[in-house]
Design an enzyme around this catalytic site. Structure first.
Site, mmCIF file in Angstrom:
data_model
loop_
_atom_site.group_PDB
_atom_site.id
_atom_site.type_symbol
_atom_site.label_atom_id
_atom_site.label_comp_id
_atom_site.label_asym_id
_atom_site.label_seq_id
_atom_site.Cartn_x
_atom_site.Cartn_y
_atom_site.Cartn_z
ATOM 1 N N LYS A 13 -12.853 -10.084 -25.382
ATOM 2 C CA LYS A 13 -13.556 -9.928 -24.099
ATOM 3 C C LYS A 13 -15.076 -9.866 -24.303
ATOM 4 O O LYS A 13 -15.831 -10.534 -23.614
ATOM 5 C CB LYS A 13 -13.110 -8.645 -23.372
ATOM 6 C CG LYS A 13 -11.651 -8.616 -22.983
ATOM 7 C CD LYS A 13 -11.318 -7.419 -22.100
ATOM 8 C CE LYS A 13 -11.506 -6.085 -22.788
ATOM 9 N NZ LYS A 13 -10.611 -5.834 -23.935
ATOM 10 N N ARG A 88 -8.921 -0.719 -16.070
ATOM 11 C CA ARG A 88 -7.924 -0.616 -17.132
ATOM 12 C C ARG A 88 -6.667 0.080 -16.644
ATOM 13 O O ARG A 88 -5.729 0.262 -17.421
ATOM 14 C CB ARG A 88 -8.511 0.202 -18.275
ATOM 15 C CG ARG A 88 -9.062 -0.636 -19.438
ATOM 16 C CD ARG A 88 -9.660 0.331 -20.442
ATOM 17 N NE ARG A 88 -9.707 -0.132 -21.783
ATOM 18 C CZ ARG A 88 -10.783 -0.620 -22.380
ATOM 19 N NH1 ARG A 88 -11.898 -0.797 -21.698
ATOM 20 N NH2 ARG A 88 -10.752 -0.955 -23.646
ATOM 21 N N ARG A 122 -13.233 -5.596 -37.571
ATOM 22 C CA ARG A 122 -14.381 -5.907 -36.710
ATOM 23 C C ARG A 122 -15.633 -5.141 -37.142
ATOM 24 O O ARG A 122 -15.578 -3.962 -37.455
ATOM 25 C CB ARG A 122 -14.034 -5.544 -35.266
ATOM 26 C CG ARG A 122 -15.174 -5.754 -34.287
ATOM 27 C CD ARG A 122 -14.694 -5.813 -32.881
ATOM 28 N NE ARG A 122 -14.265 -4.525 -32.364
ATOM 29 C CZ ARG A 122 -13.819 -4.346 -31.114
ATOM 30 N NH1 ARG A 122 -13.728 -5.378 -30.297
ATOM 31 N NH2 ARG A 122 -13.451 -3.160 -30.701
ATOM 32 N N ARG A 153 -17.055 0.351 -35.522
ATOM 33 C CA ARG A 153 -16.834 1.337 -34.465
ATOM 34 C C ARG A 153 -15.859 2.404 -34.949
ATOM 35 O O ARG A 153 -14.886 2.090 -35.632
ATOM 36 C CB ARG A 153 -16.256 0.637 -33.226
ATOM 37 C CG ARG A 153 -17.332 0.137 -32.289
ATOM 38 C CD ARG A 153 -16.790 -0.701 -31.183
ATOM 39 N NE ARG A 153 -15.669 -0.107 -30.454
ATOM 40 C CZ ARG A 153 -15.150 -0.613 -29.349
ATOM 41 N NH1 ARG A 153 -15.668 -1.715 -28.829
ATOM 42 N NH2 ARG A 153 -14.130 -0.048 -28.749
ATOM 43 N N ARG A 164 -4.713 2.733 -28.973
ATOM 44 C CA ARG A 164 -5.358 1.908 -27.939
ATOM 45 C C ARG A 164 -4.429 0.780 -27.487
ATOM 46 O O ARG A 164 -4.393 0.430 -26.302
ATOM 47 C CB ARG A 164 -6.674 1.329 -28.465
ATOM 48 C CG ARG A 164 -7.760 2.404 -28.612
ATOM 49 C CD ARG A 164 -8.873 1.963 -29.531
ATOM 50 N NE ARG A 164 -9.654 0.874 -29.008
ATOM 51 C CZ ARG A 164 -10.396 0.059 -29.780
ATOM 52 N NH1 ARG A 164 -10.433 0.234 -31.081
ATOM 53 N NH2 ARG A 164 -11.092 -0.894 -29.223
HETATM 54 P P1 AMP Z 1 -13.970 -0.857 -25.179
HETATM 55 O O1 AMP Z 1 -15.341 -0.940 -25.767
HETATM 56 O O2 AMP Z 1 -13.823 -1.620 -23.904
HETATM 57 O O3 AMP Z 1 -12.894 -1.181 -26.184
HETATM 58 O O4 AMP Z 1 -13.744 0.685 -24.781
HETATM 59 C C1 AMP Z 1 -13.774 1.710 -25.759
HETATM 60 C C2 AMP Z 1 -13.099 2.950 -25.195
HETATM 61 O O5 AMP Z 1 -13.826 3.427 -24.064
HETATM 62 C C3 AMP Z 1 -11.679 2.754 -24.718
HETATM 63 O O6 AMP Z 1 -10.711 2.813 -25.767
HETATM 64 C C4 AMP Z 1 -11.527 3.926 -23.749
HETATM 65 O O7 AMP Z 1 -11.339 5.144 -24.431
HETATM 66 C C5 AMP Z 1 -12.923 3.966 -23.098
HETATM 67 N N1 AMP Z 1 -12.960 3.109 -21.886
HETATM 68 C C6 AMP Z 1 -13.619 1.923 -21.738
HETATM 69 N N2 AMP Z 1 -13.400 1.406 -20.520
HETATM 70 C C7 AMP Z 1 -12.578 2.276 -19.880
HETATM 71 C C8 AMP Z 1 -11.954 2.279 -18.597
HETATM 72 N N3 AMP Z 1 -12.127 1.274 -17.716
HETATM 73 N N4 AMP Z 1 -11.162 3.349 -18.287
HETATM 74 C C9 AMP Z 1 -10.992 4.358 -19.148
HETATM 75 N N5 AMP Z 1 -11.510 4.400 -20.389
HETATM 76 C C10 AMP Z 1 -12.302 3.368 -20.753
#
Ligand code: AMP
Length: 209
Positions: A13, A88, A122, A153, A164
């Protein structure tokens, strides 16, 4: 145009988002990036988010929805925006439906067997967010795009990644049916290359102009 990028963690994404931003100049709203920025600045939202993110869990809907609502109400979003990593959950999608109209949901579909390796290998640029895979870096520690330092990360470790992916399966995957029923979904095979994904996405976006 208001766009959502949907897909499991590691589906690509973020990579596709930066290509769309370069071509279509839409504001890129990544809830994960917003949380990481808050964690870095040790804000109250950051402290709360960290306790969920470190476990691979979702930050509560009320907190996440409020952040997105405020962000998309800003001036730079009035001609469209691209959401990456939001919604999400079905509750987040329903909250979004109350405040805006979504034109297209790009669902990047990748086989689960590929995701663990993609996420654990990554590396991310701390300055521009560009992502790389360890296997293709050949020991390089700087970003080829901007020269920034690359890092891993904290939530890209095997244990948190498993959590996740199961959260994705349980809470996020139902959004595919939700948006299919609304007739706005565009499915792309994300197991190919970022270039192939972007070619398909660009053709779709161009056809909607
Ligand atoms: P990402 O960078 O999109 O992989 O997001 C990293 C982490 O942030 C996720 O594993 C969640 O813990 C939190 N997070 C990101 N977007 C959301 C969302 N829309 N709702 C809830 N938690 C989120």
């Amino acid at each position: 145009m208001n766009i959502i990028l949907l897909g499991a963690p590691g589906a690509g994404k973020g990579t596709e988002a930066s290509k769309i931003v370069d071509t279509y100049k839409l504001p890129h709203i990544s809830t994960g990036d917003i949380f990481r920025e808050n964690i870095k600045n040790q804000t109250p939202i950051g402290l709360l988010a960290k306790s969920y993110i470190d476990k691979g869990l979702l930050v509560p809907d009320e907190v996440t929805c409020k952040i997105v609502e405020e962000r998309i109400s800003r001036e730079d979003c009035k001609n469209g925006y691209m959401l990456d990593g939001f919604p999400r959950t079905i509750a987040q999608a329903e909250a979004l439906d109350k405040i805006t109209k979504i034109d297209l949901v790009i669902n990047i579909d990748v086989d689960f067997s590929l995701l663990l390796d993609r996420l654990c290998g990554r590396r991310v640029c701390k300055d521009c967010g560009e992502t790389y895979h360890l296997k293709r870096l050949n020991g390089e520690t700087k970003c080829a795009r901007c020269g920034g330092e690359l890092y891993q990360r904290k939530d890209d470790n095997p244990e948190t990644v498993q959590s996740r992916l199961s959260v994705y399966n349980d809470q996020t995957a139902p959004l595919i049916e939700y948006y299919t029923n609304k007739g706005v979904i565009f499915n792309v095979d994300g197991s190919t290359t970022p270039e192939a994904v972007h070619e398909l996405v660009s053709a779709k976006l161009d056809s909607m102009k």
